[in-house]
Scaffold this active site. Structure first.
Site: not given
Length: 474
Positions: A70, A133
């Site tokens: 992605h 993240y």
């Protein structure tokens, strides 16, 4: 097994902007500790100051869990809290590196900075892997997400655990092949005030750039209450503010004073907030009117401001506000000449019609053509010059308005002695209504812009070229 004792260090990869980081991890009989994100140290070591706003954790029960590829419209800082992964990154940005691939194993002692538009994927190599993240934008239903199939034959990622044996989502399985992916475009540039003199010059300069948008006041009003929601600002890398209230005499009236402060200060403050919140480079155009004109030499960028009138006060205030934006350029200029009504066209018309004007001879400066300002702005941005304030005017000798008028008459084939020099006080003595005070000395020092390899053209030479283009017989 996590490697202890490494120094903080960035390692480049074949994908521009994608860097793998060695992280210091400190361990003993109790376990380990690391600074997973430390802005000051990491920026000093070369990490972009990307401004994370959200911290996410993906916990994966089993080895072989595979997620991606992605490319979201934000930057990402990826690290591991527990376990180990095989990471894969594919450049999905438009440009020569589209489709480039990089892979690496990550454990708690390694992290990766993933720039916007680079596809990100991982496969867990151990059970109970926690993937962490940080991102610098929030999820939005209006954002566009680009993906590529995990099994694409072109990128040919060597997954340690074959995808047939891995845990995948149905959505990831159905992602398109690379040949069917539309590359992620770069963040855009927005020019405000695109209908004005400088705005039209910026249209000429950037008109062939697909990633540059132009907005006039009808499109975006700096004074509007909804300015901060007028665009999805995270999609923009740069905003060039060529919009301003520039009617210096009208600014001395009650209504004009309100309008000048609303556009030149309140609107600029809103732009500065937007730029800070979304890591946008803000380019702002300033004026010689921030000075009182009493200096005996050209003004430098760091000379103290001391505006005489309302217009100058609003521009000085706007400059100070823009200076709080981490990524900013204040382009200070004077005596601007562009498309539309201007001093040069007025003098040329008077010469042709046989009218002998009286022109101020006790104000001194240099003409600046809007094409010069547009060129300087483009240079500062493309060359990533150090942020700050830059003087941009035509070069060459400092002249008075009367000197320039005489030059226009001469270039148009008329007697320059038809121009009579008068003082500022004499010129405005018979005028009705408020008159803004003008700086006597408007000359700006050009050493700083020259130091970043941009040399402005001699104003007299540009004036000659301008008049040649304006002449119907040219």
């Amino acid at each position: 097994m996590t490697e202890y004792g490494k120094a903080l260090r960035a390692n480049d990869t074949p994908i521009p902007g994608l860097t793998v980081w060695d992280l210091p991890v400190h361990g003993d009989n109790r376990g380990w500790f690391k600074e997973n994100w430390q802005r000051e140290k990491m920026i000093a070591a070369g990490l972009p100051d990307f401004g994370p706003v959200q911290n996410n954790i993906s916990f994966n029960d089993a080895a072989g869990t595979t997620r991606g590829i992605h490319a979201e419209p934000w930057d990402k800082w990826v690290s591991i809290a527990s376990g180990r992964i095989f990471g894969a990154w594919v450049d999905l940005r438009s440009g020569p590196t589209f489709g480039a691939v990089f892979t690496a194993e990550l454990d708690p002692s390694r992290a990766v900075f993933v720039p916007r538009g680079v596809g990100n994927a991982f496969q867990t190599l151990e059970p109970n892997t926690a993937y962490v993240y940080l991102v610098n934008d929030h999820w939005s239903p209006d954002a566009r997400y680009t993906s590529v199939n995990l099994a694409d034959e072109t990128v040919a990622i060597p997954w340690p655990i074959p995808l047939a044996q891995a845990e995948l989502s149905a959505k990831d399985i159905d992602h398109p092949r690379l040949a069917d992916v539309t590359p992620v475009p770069p963040r855009k540039t927005l020019v405000l005030g695109a209908g004005g003199q400088l705005g039209r010059a910026l249209r000429d300069s950037y008109g062939d750039s697909p990633d540059v948008e132009f907005a006039e006041r009808a499109d975006i009003d700096l004074g509007a209450a909804d300015l901060e929601t007028a665009r999805r600002w995270r999609d923009y890398d740069t905003v060039i503010n060529a919009a301003a209230f520039t009617a210096v005499d009208a600014a001395e009236t009650p209504d004009g004073r309100t309008a000048a402060w609303a556009c030149n200060v309140t609107g600029v403050a809103a732009l500065a907030r937007i730029a800070r919140a979304h890591a946008i480079t803000l380019v702002h155009v300033s004026s010689d009117y921030v000075f009182d004109g009493t200096a005996e030499q050209p003004y430098r960028e760091d000379d103290p401001v001391s505006p005489l009138g309302v217009y100058g006060q609003t521009k000085a205030a706007g400059d100070q506000i823009v200076g709080t934006v981490p990524r900013h350029y204040v382009v200070r200029t004077s005596w601007v000449i562009g498309e539309g009504r201007n001093f040069v066209r007025t003098m040329s018309s008077l010469a042709e019609r046989g009218i002998d004007p009286s022109v101020v001879d006790d104000q001194f400066g240099r003409l600046t053509f809007t094409s010069e300002i547009a060129g300087a702005i483009r240079h500062l941005l493309s060359e990533r010059a150090p942020y700050g304030t830059y003087n941009v005017t035509g070069s060459g000798p400092v002249m008075s308005w009367a000197d320039i008028a005489k030059r226009v008459f001469a270039l148009a084939g008329h007697d320059p002695d038809r121009v009579t020099g008068v003082s500022t006080a004499q010129y405005f003595a018979s005028m009705e209504g408020p008159v803004a005070p003008r700086p006597r000395n408007s000359a700006l020092d050009l050493g700083k812009i020259t130091s970043v390899d941009y040399s402005t053209a001699d104003a007299s030479t540009t004036l000659e070229q301008y008049l040649r283009q304006e002449s119907p017989t040219a």
